[in-house]
Design a protein around this motif. Structure first.
Motif, PDB file in Angstrom:
ATOM      1  N   VAL A  26       0.828  -1.211   0.000  1.00 29.93           N
ATOM      2  CA  VAL A  26       0.000   0.000   0.000  1.00 29.93           C
ATOM      3  C   VAL A  26       0.863   1.262   0.000  1.00 29.93           C
ATOM      4  O   VAL A  26       0.596   2.208  -0.741  1.00 29.93           O
ATOM      5  N   ASP A  27       1.922   1.259   0.789  1.00 29.59           N
ATOM      6  CA  ASP A  27       2.718   2.488   0.880  1.00 29.59           C
ATOM      7  C   ASP A  27       3.567   2.742  -0.366  1.00 29.59           C
ATOM      8  O   ASP A  27       4.211   3.773  -0.485  1.00 29.59           O
ATOM      9  N   HIS A  30       1.157   5.627  -4.989  1.00 33.42           N
ATOM     10  CA  HIS A  30       1.105   7.088  -4.822  1.00 33.42           C
ATOM     11  C   HIS A  30       0.152   7.701  -5.826  1.00 33.42           C
ATOM     12  O   HIS A  30       0.579   8.179  -6.879  1.00 33.42           O
ATOM     13  N   VAL A  34      -1.963  12.863  -3.693  1.00 28.45           N
ATOM     14  CA  VAL A  34      -2.307  12.199  -2.438  1.00 28.45           C
ATOM     15  C   VAL A  34      -1.919  13.070  -1.236  1.00 28.45           C
ATOM     16  O   VAL A  34      -0.887  13.745  -1.254  1.00 28.45           O
ATOM     17  N   HIS A  36      -1.725  13.096   3.223  1.00 26.72           N
ATOM     18  CA  HIS A  36      -1.358  12.108   4.241  1.00 26.72           C
ATOM     19  C   HIS A  36      -2.088  12.365   5.548  1.00 26.72           C
ATOM     20  O   HIS A  36      -2.236  13.513   5.970  1.00 26.72           O
ATOM     21  N   GLY A 200      -2.247  -0.213   6.439  1.00 30.62           N
ATOM     22  CA  GLY A 200      -2.177   0.983   5.602  1.00 30.62           C
ATOM     23  C   GLY A 200      -3.402   1.049   4.723  1.00 30.62           C
ATOM     24  O   GLY A 200      -3.973  -0.002   4.376  1.00 30.62           O
ATOM     25  N   ILE A 202      -5.392   3.566   1.500  1.00 30.02           N
ATOM     26  CA  ILE A 202      -5.517   4.728   0.619  1.00 30.02           C
ATOM     27  C   ILE A 202      -6.967   4.749   0.138  1.00 30.02           C
ATOM     28  O   ILE A 202      -7.520   3.701  -0.205  1.00 30.02           O
ATOM     29  N   TRP A 215      -7.350   1.106  -1.505  1.00 28.99           N
ATOM     30  CA  TRP A 215      -6.360   0.051  -1.361  1.00 28.99           C
ATOM     31  C   TRP A 215      -6.166  -0.136   0.141  1.00 28.99           C
ATOM     32  O   TRP A 215      -6.008   0.859   0.872  1.00 28.99           O
ATOM     33  N   THR A 216      -6.189  -1.352   0.584  1.00 32.80           N
ATOM     34  CA  THR A 216      -5.995  -1.541   2.023  1.00 32.80           C
ATOM     35  C   THR A 216      -5.190  -2.805   2.275  1.00 32.80           C
ATOM     36  O   THR A 216      -5.335  -3.806   1.566  1.00 32.80           O
ATOM     37  N   LYS A 275      -3.970   9.001   2.155  1.00 34.60           N
ATOM     38  CA  LYS A 275      -3.203   7.813   2.557  1.00 34.60           C
ATOM     39  C   LYS A 275      -2.908   7.857   4.050  1.00 34.60           C
ATOM     40  O   LYS A 275      -2.565   8.907   4.602  1.00 34.60           O
ATOM     41  N   TRP A 276      -3.041   6.711   4.681  1.00 32.85           N
ATOM     42  CA  TRP A 276      -2.575   6.571   6.059  1.00 32.85           C
ATOM     43  C   TRP A 276      -1.792   5.270   6.167  1.00 32.85           C
ATOM     44  O   TRP A 276      -2.268   4.214   5.753  1.00 32.85           O
ATOM     45  N   ILE A 277      -0.582   5.379   6.669  1.00 39.51           N
ATOM     46  CA  ILE A 277       0.237   4.197   6.939  1.00 39.51           C
ATOM     47  C   ILE A 277       0.462   4.143   8.447  1.00 39.51           C
ATOM     48  O   ILE A 277       1.029   5.070   9.035  1.00 39.51           O
TER      49      ILE A 277
END
Lengths: 775, 159
Positions: A26-27, A30, A34, A36, A200, A202, A215-216, A275-277
């Motif tokens: 996921v990370d 991009h 995007v 964050h 993570g 998105i 996306w996960t 996005k979150w990671i």
């Protein structure tokens, strides 16, 4: 047909990408533009949010938005839907995307910052001031049901979420008639997830089409779709969820998380990709764990060492929310009676709310915990009667001639559970032979001459696998003759791209390299459940087999028409259909696919339906049961308590093996996870629910320098319950491992030593148990 | 806060230059500024080893090193191991011995062992296990990784 790929240790198709740095997690994704996300989380285990001051944070560099739950009102409100509703659970006991009133564990997300970089989002998150009024904390499982215990959730009368029960046989009579009844209390601790990739997600949202794409890093992309579509009031067709490469799952990534909803909401609010990671600290604070169960059990046994009955209760630490219903404690009930032909069973499990991170399955779910208590009880009876541990098992096991064996317990759908196949005694005898149990006394004496204590451990288990209802698959031949397998079943390293390709390649007479597997994208395959419970080989594997065989029949029928030959006279090899004995009369799969793809104005050959493809959903209507016995030797230093596992041997039966290389990898990784549970992994919270082991300096994972090689021997009792004869292999390594290691440590300490009732056990504890005067 | 520097380094043999905040660590610089996402970030506190890269010949935790410290350095990452599309012997051995499952720790494992086998070309199993004792793998149980390293050492010796 050429040599079958099914059963061969072929190298994985996944590997070339992953060893060259071309994995796509996921990370690594991009989307243009995007932004964050960073979360502000509760520092208290229990409290009422009084105010959230975001005024400074909003002015910080790079910040686009700061959200609390009320900001999402146009799109959503209230707690997320229950993922797996259970009739006994009055709910929903689920998170809001961001907590708005009561916070119930340290790490619960309260506010969210969006910024142009993660660093800027974190900077701003630090400047959000939370005013939380503390509430009494329920952090002690053992006392959480006491009348005066603090309540983990203010709206409830007490901390008992529900009580689950299972029973069969004449329990009172069995215990009354038994020659021996022994009572023990066990405390079992499992740790956290600790996939090397954290969570993570998105999300992107098209406001015009009201389409949400995500996306996960999930084991359950289709459950994420179902849950979030329901929550947002969107049709599932307007939500596409993909799981790209996922860096390990181990259970906790099967849950649907509030951060997934919050990131989706942030995308809806801003119209930008978000996005979150998760960072590792958040993983310790907010990813589901497994933690404690306290078992108070009685075992009834006969003079000749047969286990007759087990009864008692379990306190199960559920944490503060039940995002996954009662699956974890229900799996405990479903794990009885293990490999034992018990006459009677009566178990109840109290699901207890605490102000800690929710518990959901971690590799094996509750199966390792039940294996631990059953194996400990078997060893306890052996001690009591002065019989060898293996004799108790030989006399108590379900025998091969009793298969299929109706256990007396019920599956999740209420149907009676029956074990399908397997020779449990054969596995036990095999593992004892391979570890050379007969030679153990000599090895123990040799170790003693070096001042070390050697112990032999033993544990057996049965594992329910292939949980229904299905994972489906489409098999399609492309116009270039490539075989494309599409399935909903997500992968987190299990090698499905290879094993599913092996099945399809065999059915269609193509090489492995000519098969591609596309998985876990709701935009490509309509339905899916989850990669949990060692179920994908049985469910998706069987669906691929059924679909590929349908495609094979269609290819032969089409070729029969084109070649003017009888179908029975045709064979497929290397992507070519030919007449047996006249191999120059042939047509390629590519040509067949093209002919069924249609040409404008032309009729299809032979009136055959278009598309050289088929979709199948094999429904797994009854569980299939893997089993195994493990044996290990540990060498204990009596001065330091240091435990070194010097040998570890597995006898395992998961039916027919699709790919022994991959199955062995699953077992090895699983055993090491169980060794971690036995010796290292300990998620400690203080009495205020504050986590004390939230780094890898404090929370120890198994490292290469301490781990033994795992020797594996397979038995193969094919399952009659699916077309491949397979059983799941994902958790069979973990399930007996902690029991095996603890049994070995106890054996090393010696017959006069303490009976061990818990795991993990620290080396300090081991040292304290050894009476050095007698050595 | 927005103090930035221009960093120039050699990544897998190619000259790279990019501007970065001074607080950015090498792992994030490689991943985000140079788009070399083969290096993975697992724990961000220097324990898991997933981010291991080789800087001027030495394996380092890219999460514990600032990008500015790598200015002027030669950096090797997992993307540089294969030559003209052919896997290195170590990469091939990882696949042969099933030394990877989810693949997330794999780049760090490969870089750690790539450096180790140069330094200790004929290691014992214990030495290999010690060499990767700073790299966590949750999937494999390590056995396939150890076997891969020993296999490579043996075949290089025979070559």
């Amino acid at each position: 047909m050429g040599a079958r790929l099914f059963g061969a240790s072929v190298q994985r198709l996944e590997d070339a990408r992953l060893v060259t740095g071309r994995g796509r997690y996921v990370d690594d994704i991009h989307p243009a533009g995007v932004v964050h996300a960073a979360f502000v989380r509760s520092s208290l285990a229990h409290g009422l949010i009084q105010s959230i001051d975001t005024s400074v944070a909003r002015t910080m560099p790079g910040v686009l938005a700061v959200y609390v739950m009320s900001d999402f009102a146009a799109f959503a409100s209230g707690p997320l839907p229950q993922l797996a509703p259970h009739p006994l659970i009055q709910g929903p006991i689920t998170y809001e995307p961001l907590a708005s009133g009561e916070v119930r564990h340290v790490g619960e997300a309260i506010a969210m910052v969006l910024a142009t970089s993660r660093a800027e989002a974190e900077d701003a998150a630090e400047r959000i001031n939370l005013d939380i009024e503390p509430l009494p904390v329920a952090a002690d499982l053992a006392h959480a049901l006491d009348p005066d215990a603090p309540k983990a959730r203010s709206e409830r009368a007490d901390n008992r979420l529900a009580t689950l029960k299972t029973a069969f046989g004449d329990v009172a009579g069995t215990f009354a008639r038994a020659d021996h009844v022994l009572k023990e209390t066990f405390t079992v601790h499992r740790g956290g997830c600790h996939s090397m990739e954290t969570r993570g997600v998105i999300a992107t949202f098209d406001a015009d089409d009201r389409r949400l794409e995500m996306w996960t890093s999930s084991q359950s992309p289709y459950l994420v779709r179902r849950n979030l579509a329901s929550y947002f009031g969107l049709d599932e067709s307007a939500v596409r969820v993909r799981a790209p490469d996922v860096g390990g799952g181990f259970g906790p990534k099967a849950a649907v998380y509030p951060e997934e909803a919050a990131v989706a909401l942030a995308a809806m609010m801003t119209g930008k990709p978000v996005k979150w990671i998760e960072d590792r600290s958040e993983h310790f604070l907010a990813t589901t764990q497994q933690r404690d169960q306290i078992w108070e059990l009685e075992v009834a046994a006969s003079n000749d060492g047969r286990l007759l009955g087990v009864r008692g209760r379990c306190l199960h630490d559920n944490g503060a929310y039940a995002p996954y219903g009662a699956i974890l404690p229900a799996t405990a009930l479903g794990s009885f009676p293990g490999p034992y032909a018990l006459e009677a069973l009566d178990i109840s499990i109290d699901i207890v709310l605490t102000n800690l991170v929710p518990t959901t399955p971690v590799r094996g779910a509750s199966r390792p915990s039940v294996a631990f208590v059953l194996e400990r009880l078997a060893d306890r009876v052996a001690r009591h009667l002065g019989l060898p541990r293996e004799e108790i098992r030989r006399r108590s096991f379900i025998r091969v001639e009793q298969m299929p064996y109706v256990t007396g317990t019920k599956a999740r759908d209420g149907s009676p559970i029956s074990y399908d196949s397997g020779d449990y005694t054969a596995a036990l005898n095999l593992v004892l032979d391979k570890i050379d149990a007969d030679g153990f006394a000599a090895r123990r004496a040799e170790a003693a001459s070096r001042g070390k204590l050697l112990g032999l451990g033993l544990a057996s288990c049965v594992e329910d696998t292939g949980l229904g209802p299905f994972e489906g698959a489409t098999v399609r031949v492309s116009s270039r003759g490539r075989v494309i397998v599409t399935t909903g079943a997500a992968s987190q390293g299990q090698g499905h791209q290879t094993t599913l390709a092996q099945i399809a390649a065999d059915a269609l007479g193509v090489s492995l390299e000519n098969v591609s597997v596309e998985a876990a994208d709701s935009g490509k395959f309509p339905l899916g459940i989850s990669t949990i419970a060692s179920r994908v080989a049985v469910t998706a594997g069987s669906s691929v087999e059924l679909a590929a065989q349908q495609v094979r029949r269609k290819a032969l029928k089409t070729a029969s028409h084109l070649l003017e030959a009888a179908e029975d006279d045709l064979e497929i090899e290397n992507g070519v259909v030919f007449v047996k004995g006249a191999s120059d009369v042939k047509v390629t799969l590519a040509t067949l696919a093209q002919s069924l793809a249609g040409t404008a104005g032309m009729r299809l050959p032979g009136g055959i339906e278009p598309d050289l493809a088929a979709t199948a959903y094999f429904e797994s209507t009854a569980l299939t049961f893997a089993h195994g016995s493990n044996a290990c030797e540990v060498e204990v230093d009596p001065e330091t308590g240091d435990v070194r596992i010097t040998r570890y041997v597995v006898a395992h039966d998961c039916g027919r093996l699709i790919n022994p290389l991959i199955v062995d990898g699953q077992i090895r990784g699983g055993v090491i996870h169980g060794i971690g549970n036995a010796l290292y992994e300990r998620m400690i919270h203080d009495d205020q629910g504050q986590p004390l082991t939230a780094t890898y300096a404090d929370y120890l994972l198994p490292m290469a320098s301490e781990m033994p090689n795992i020797e594996i021997y397979h038995l193969e009792s094919p399952s009659p319950r699916n077309p491949l004869g397979v059983k799941g292999a994902g958790e069979g390594g973990t399930i007996p491992a902690a029991a095996c290691v603890i049994s070995a440590i106890e054996d090393a300490i010696g017959p006069g030593g303490t009976f061990l009732r818990h795991h993990p056990i620290s080396f300090e504890e081991v040292a304290g148990l050894i009476d050095t005067r007698t050595i | 806060m927005s103090d930035t520097r221009t960093i120039s380094l050699t990544l897998n043999g190619a000259a790279k230059t990019a501007e970065t905040d001074v607080r950015v660590n090498l792992a994030d610089f490689l991943r985000h500024s140079l788009e070399a996402t083969g290096t993975h970030v697992g724990c961000e506190h220097g324990v898991c080893g997933a981010c291991t890269v080789i800087v001027d010949g030495q394996p380092v935790r890219a999460c514990l090193m600032l990008a500015v410290q790598a200015d002027g350095s030669t950096v090797e990452t997992v993307e540089g191991l294969a030559t003209d599309g052919a896997l290195s012997d170590l990469q091939a051995a990882f696949s042969r011995h099933h030394g990877l499952q989810c693949g997330f720790c794999t780049p760090g494992m490969l870089m750690t062992l790539h450096a180790f086998l140069k330094e200790v070309p004929n290691p014992s199993e214990t030495e290999v296990r010690e060499a990767i004792s700073g790299n966590i793998c949750r999937c494999t149980g390590y056995q396939g990784i150890v076997a891969a390293a020993l296999d490579v050492a043996a075949s290089r010796k025979g070559a």
